[in-house]
Write an enzyme that holds these catalytic residues in place. Structure first.
Site, PDB file in Angstrom:
ATOM      1  CE  LYS A  24      -2.548   3.464   1.720  1.00 22.27           C
ATOM      2  NZ  LYS A  24      -1.925   4.746   1.992  1.00 22.27           N
ATOM      3  N   GLY A  69       7.254   4.583   8.432  1.00 23.75           N
ATOM      4  CA  GLY A  69       6.574   5.887   8.853  1.00 23.75           C
ATOM      5  C   GLY A  69       6.649   6.594  10.054  1.00 23.75           C
ATOM      6  CB  SER A  70       5.073   9.490  11.619  1.00 23.38           C
ATOM      7  OG  SER A  70       3.741   8.902  11.763  1.00 23.38           O
ATOM      8  CB  THR A 114       1.378   6.501  11.768  1.00 22.58           C
ATOM      9  OG1 THR A 114       0.928   7.689  11.760  1.00 22.58           O
ATOM     10  CG2 THR A 114       0.795   5.532  10.783  1.00 22.58           C
ATOM     11  N   GLY A 115       3.341   4.667  13.465  1.00 23.78           N
ATOM     12  CA  GLY A 115       3.906   3.231  13.565  1.00 23.78           C
ATOM     13  C   GLY A 115       3.272   2.538  15.003  1.00 23.78           C
ATOM     14  CD  GLU A 142      12.840   2.984   8.947  1.00 28.06           C
ATOM     15  OE1 GLU A 142      12.964   4.108   9.859  1.00 28.06           O
ATOM     16  OE2 GLU A 142      12.740   2.991   7.716  1.00 28.06           O
ATOM     17  CB  CYS A 163      13.076   7.710   8.576  1.00 30.40           C
ATOM     18  SG  CYS A 163      14.009   6.116   7.874  1.00 30.40           S
ATOM     19  CD  GLU A 216      10.305  12.085  12.401  1.00 29.26           C
ATOM     20  OE1 GLU A 216      11.058  11.438  11.521  1.00 29.26           O
ATOM     21  OE2 GLU A 216       9.280  11.557  12.867  1.00 29.26           O
TER      22      GLU A 216
END
Length: 495
Positions: A193, A245-246, A249-250, A268, A302, A399
């Site tokens: 996705k 991702g962030s 969200t992770g 990650e 990242c 971040e």
């Protein structure tokens, strides 16, 4: 100079009625909703994609389950050959893929060619080499023998099953290929996705995957907004999630995966990566290091450096030299090969950075360079240098994921170590010094999953990559990925 000419193949691809890629072919979504993909350099709409629904996700996962049944029984050498052919096809379509990537993400065309395509093909070939080297071990148990019987044992590494790969917008091609390669090398199938901001290259790569020899269902692509990723993570047919991702969200993805059916997850995530300069580093080397760590691809990496710690005695001349260098960068269209600094990838991210600049000003930080959005319709943000007042300032803790380098001086090494480690994150860090002995003493004391010395950001497929603390779970690259995409089976025999 001016923008390069788009290839006819790129223009033709953009003009397509984009659907999903399921079971080896492009198919129409069962959802009527569409999303528009914009060029962040000028704000123009360049394509429309499907915003998939639950029925689409069900179809893709069902295809992946069928694909897994076939691909997992394919010999390791045959899997490797398919991945090598795919790497060849990436290079054959290098310019096409690079142009698509630049159009959708705003990445400089040179970076798109070198990293999104050439380096991705290099990583793919590295992964292919592991396909024939996934092994277990033999074990001699110590069970007692009562009537002369003997015992033996061995372990097997078996593919975990159907993988849901959720890909961010910053390196939409390369990170997707890391996930694809990890899954396919180990015998898993995958449903990818992409971000709704950068879906185009992955739709094209899926076609190249079929051309390379992937069986139907081994690789599927579903596009759409965040609800599509959520449906994949929670789907009963998904055996593993690989998310990049962030951090917020992770964490949500990890919780959803565990809550679904203890679905395995590799996360990650981002962080607030520290970059430390010891006093012995020359001025030019330090400026080069800051630009490498914090401003490549407008800081949208990242592992990019965001917290910069410089010895107080060196701070002012370093900041002056850095601002002078940043002021000389040529900012412009990412399709112009002479451009040195392009836009950020999307409007929401540009707005987030504007809000962070406002926060820095409200907290009394000194914005020494930049701190403004670009004029015009594109998503441009000036390369920015900020001098914080104290370690608790927002821009030393939140971040930014953008072209923002925030500095704080230190006076001694114990203070430096405290500043570097006083973070809930631990993805990466770098240490810059000419004193090897000092570097070797400091390395074990710096809390990061990846630590660079006199370099930053650059990755190699042979070196595992991943974070500690809130920056993630699991590792990519090296042989470490095998543990995360396989299950360990133990076998004991009595004879």
């Amino acid at each position: 100079m001016s923008d390069i000419a788009l290839l006819p193949a790129v223009s033709a691809f953009l003009a397509r009625d984009h659907g999903l890629y399921i079971h080896g072919e492009q198919v129409a979504s069962q959802a009527s909703a569409r999303l528009t993909v914009h060029n962040p350099a000028n704000g123009q709409a360049i394509a429309q994609i499907a915003d998939a629904n639950q029925a689409d996700v069900d179809r893709a996962v069902d295809s992946a389950r069928q694909g897994f049944a076939s691909w997992s029984r394919t010999s390791p050498a045959a899997r490797a050959r398919v991945l090598l052919r795919l790497a060849d096809l990436l290079e054959a379509h290098r310019e096409e893929l690079a142009q698509l990537e630049t159009l959708q993400s705003g990445k400089l065309i040179g970076i798109a060619r070198a990293f999104e395509v050439e380096q991705a093909a290099h990583f793919l070939r590295y992964y292919a080499g592991w396909a024939t080297k996934i092994t277990g071990q033999t074990i001699t148990p110590s069970l007692p023998s009562f009537a002369g019987e003997r015992y033996s044992a061995f372990t097997l590494r078996e593919p975990v099953g159907v993988v849901a790969g959720i890909v961010p917008w910053n390196f939409a091609t390369m990170i997707a290929l890391w996930k694809l390669a990890s899954a396919l090398t180990t015998g898993c199938s995958i449903v990818l996705k992409p971000s709704e901001f950068t879906p185009l290259t992955l739709l094209r790569i899926a076609e190249l995957g079929s051309e390379a020899g992937l069986p139907p269902g081994a690789l599927n692509v579903v596009t759409g907004a965040g609800h599509v990723g959520k449906a994949l993570v929670e789907h009963p047919g998904t055996d593993k999630v690989s998310f990049t991702g962030s951090v917020p969200t992770g964490i949500a993805v990890g919780q959803a995966a565990m809550g679904a059916k203890l679905t395995r997850a590799t996360l990650e995530l981002g962080g607030k990566n520290a970059v430390a300069f010891l006093p012995d580093v020359g001025l030019d080397k330090a400026v080069d290091g800051i630009i490498e760590a914090g401003f490549l691809h407008s800081g949208q990496i990242c592992a990019a450096g965001e917290r910069f710690y410089v010895h107080r005695s060196r701070l002012e001349p370093l900041l002056e030299a850095l601002c002078q260098r940043l002021g000389q960068l040529r900012i412009g269209s990412p399709l112009d090969e002479a451009t040195q600094f392009g836009p950020v990838a999307n409007k929401p991210h540009q707005q987030k950075l504007a809000e962070l600049f406002a926060t820095a000003r409200a907290e009394g930080n000194r914005i020494l360079h930049g701190g403004r959005l670009g004029d015009g319709p594109g998503c441009f943000v000036e390369p920015t240098v900020i001098l914080a007042n104290q370690a608790s300032d927002t821009l030393l803790n939140q971040e930014t994921f953008g072209p923002v380098a925030t500095f704080l001086p230190y006076d001694h090494e114990d203070e430096l170590l405290h500043l570097m480690n006083a973070s809930p994150y631990g993805l990466s860090a770098s240490l810059w010094t000419n004193d090897l002995a000092k570097a070797m003493r400091l390395i074990p004391q710096i809390q990061a999953g990846t630590l660079w010395v006199n370099m930053h950001t650059l990755l190699d497929p042979a070196v595992p990559f991943g974070g500690i603390k809130a920056s993630g779970i699991g590792r990519e690259f090296g042989s470490a990925f095998i543990d995360d995409f396989t299950e360990l089976k133990s076998v004991m025999m009595r004879y």
